[in-house]
Design an enzyme around this catalytic site. Structure first.
Site, PDB file in Angstrom:
ATOM      1  N   HIS A 142       8.941  -9.623  -4.684  1.00 23.89           N
ATOM      2  CA  HIS A 142       7.959 -10.037  -5.697  1.00 23.89           C
ATOM      3  C   HIS A 142       8.656 -10.279  -7.046  1.00 23.89           C
ATOM      4  CE1 HIS A 142       5.093  -7.419  -3.160  1.00 23.89           C
ATOM      5  NE2 HIS A 142       4.643  -8.639  -3.016  1.00 23.89           N
ATOM      6  N   LYS A 197      -8.438  -4.595   1.606  1.00 25.87           N
ATOM      7  CA  LYS A 197      -7.062  -4.457   2.103  1.00 25.87           C
ATOM      8  C   LYS A 197      -6.659  -3.000   2.249  1.00 25.87           C
ATOM      9  CE  LYS A 197      -4.995  -8.791   1.736  1.00 25.87           C
ATOM     10  NZ  LYS A 197      -3.753  -9.509   1.698  1.00 25.87           N
ATOM     11  N   ARG A 234       8.038 -16.543   2.235  1.00 24.02           N
ATOM     12  CA  ARG A 234       9.264 -15.972   2.787  1.00 24.02           C
ATOM     13  C   ARG A 234       9.742 -16.802   3.967  1.00 24.02           C
ATOM     14  NH1 ARG A 234       6.376 -10.293   2.684  1.00 24.02           N
ATOM     15  NH2 ARG A 234       4.701 -11.792   2.878  1.00 24.02           N
ATOM     16  N   SER A 252       5.842  -5.584   1.808  1.00 24.64           N
ATOM     17  CA  SER A 252       5.299  -4.292   1.367  1.00 24.64           C
ATOM     18  C   SER A 252       4.865  -3.468   2.578  1.00 24.64           C
ATOM     19  CB  SER A 252       4.105  -4.502   0.443  1.00 24.64           C
ATOM     20  OG  SER A 252       4.490  -5.249  -0.674  1.00 24.64           O
TER      21      SER A 252
HETATM   22  P1  ADP Z   1      -1.111 -10.453  -0.510  1.00 25.06           P
HETATM   23  O1  ADP Z   1      -1.344 -10.928  -1.902  1.00 25.06           O
HETATM   24  O2  ADP Z   1      -1.172 -11.565   0.483  1.00 25.06           O
HETATM   25  O3  ADP Z   1      -1.897  -9.251  -0.166  1.00 25.06           O
HETATM   26  P2  ADP Z   1       1.426  -9.387  -1.386  1.00 25.06           P
HETATM   27  O4  ADP Z   1       0.864  -8.673  -2.546  1.00 25.06           O
HETATM   28  O5  ADP Z   1       2.412  -8.605  -0.556  1.00 25.06           O
HETATM   29  O6  ADP Z   1       0.410  -9.965  -0.383  1.00 25.06           O
HETATM   30  O7  ADP Z   1       2.179 -10.672  -1.881  1.00 25.06           O
HETATM   31  C1  ADP Z   1       1.797 -11.487  -2.959  1.00 25.06           C
HETATM   32  C2  ADP Z   1       2.553 -12.789  -2.858  1.00 25.06           C
HETATM   33  O8  ADP Z   1       3.956 -12.527  -2.892  1.00 25.06           O
HETATM   34  C3  ADP Z   1       2.312 -13.544  -1.541  1.00 25.06           C
HETATM   35  O9  ADP Z   1       2.334 -14.928  -1.823  1.00 25.06           O
HETATM   36  C4  ADP Z   1       3.488 -13.153  -0.668  1.00 25.06           C
HETATM   37  O10 ADP Z   1       3.801 -14.152   0.283  1.00 25.06           O
HETATM   38  C5  ADP Z   1       4.576 -13.031  -1.730  1.00 25.06           C
HETATM   39  N1  ADP Z   1       5.640 -12.134  -1.291  1.00 25.06           N
HETATM   40  C6  ADP Z   1       5.541 -10.901  -0.775  1.00 25.06           C
HETATM   41  N2  ADP Z   1       6.760 -10.376  -0.466  1.00 25.06           N
HETATM   42  C7  ADP Z   1       7.653 -11.330  -0.823  1.00 25.06           C
HETATM   43  C8  ADP Z   1       9.074 -11.453  -0.729  1.00 25.06           C
HETATM   44  N3  ADP Z   1       9.819 -10.498  -0.176  1.00 25.06           N
HETATM   45  N4  ADP Z   1       9.646 -12.569  -1.181  1.00 25.06           N
HETATM   46  C9  ADP Z   1       8.878 -13.553  -1.689  1.00 25.06           C
HETATM   47  N5  ADP Z   1       7.554 -13.555  -1.786  1.00 25.06           N
HETATM   48  C10 ADP Z   1       6.934 -12.444  -1.361  1.00 25.06           C
END
Ligand code: ADP
Length: 168
Positions: free
Chosen positions: A18, A42, A91, A129
């Site tokens: 992130h 979630k 990713r 995560s």
């Molecule tokens: P969501 O919002 O779908 O519940 P997350 O909070 O984990 O999921 O992720 C927020 C955004 O960051 C999403 O677009 C996800 O694809 C992206 N993301 C999560 N982990 C990574 C990573 N390791 N590298 C790049 N982008 C990521």
């Protein structure tokens, strides 16, 4: 022109993946707002306040990045800030289908909002995560994946949960 964008997500917890996306987006936009979804559906491990707090610590010193939470529909939240660009991270191919569906659904809900996708450094492209939580509960060293203060918070949280389980 003041270019502004929102990076929405659950961030349960924030990882270096992130943070990589935040740094890239902060270079392109004059202002980047990280929107932490207060989404009970979630069933996050960390509370919204905890997730916002960890993000604020992670972006300390990044002058054009702000962190806040939201609890309405993502497109409504973005529109209420008079912003039209949403940043999401991609990713691998496995993210593509979900992100594609979500982007098109959101476009139906609000045609004025564009979603842009950014790719992290390849060393973070496997990081999620969800997996972090699975290995954290077993006591893995997480220093490669997230800042130390996030690791501490996660381990604290798991300890508390274990105590509650043992008591019941
Ligand atoms: P969501 O919002 O779908 O519940 P997350 O909070 O984990 O999921 O992720 C927020 C955004 O960051 C999403 O677009 C996800 O694809 C992206 N993301 C999560 N982990 C990574 C990573 N390791 N590298 C790049 N982008 C990521």
């Amino acid at each position: 022109m003041n270019r502004r964008a929102v990076y929405p997500g659950t961030f349960d917890p924030i990882t270096y993946g992130h943070i990589d996306i935040i740094k890239r987006a902060a270079k392109i936009f004059d202002e980047l707002i990280i929107g932490v979804a207060d989404n009970a559906m979630k069933n996050p491990l960390l509370s919204t306040v905890e997730r916002v707090d960890l993000l604020k610590r992670a972006v300390r010193g990044m002058k054009n990045v702000k962190v806040e939470s939201f609890n309405e529909l993502m497109v409504d939240y973005v529109q209420s800030k008079k912003i039209t660009v949403v940043v999401r991270g991609l990713r691998m191919i496995s993210d593509f289908e979900y992100e594609f569906q979500m982007a098109l659904t959101n476009r139906r809900l609000n045609k004025d909002i564009e979603v842009i996708f950014m790719m992290p450094n390849q060393s973070y492209s496997f990081l999620s995560s969800k997996l972090i939580k699975e290995v954290a509960v077993l006591g893995a060293d997480l220093s490669e994946f997230l800042p130390l203060f996030v690791e501490k918070k996660l381990k604290e949280k798991f300890k508390k949960q274990l105590k509650i389980i043992k008591k019941s």
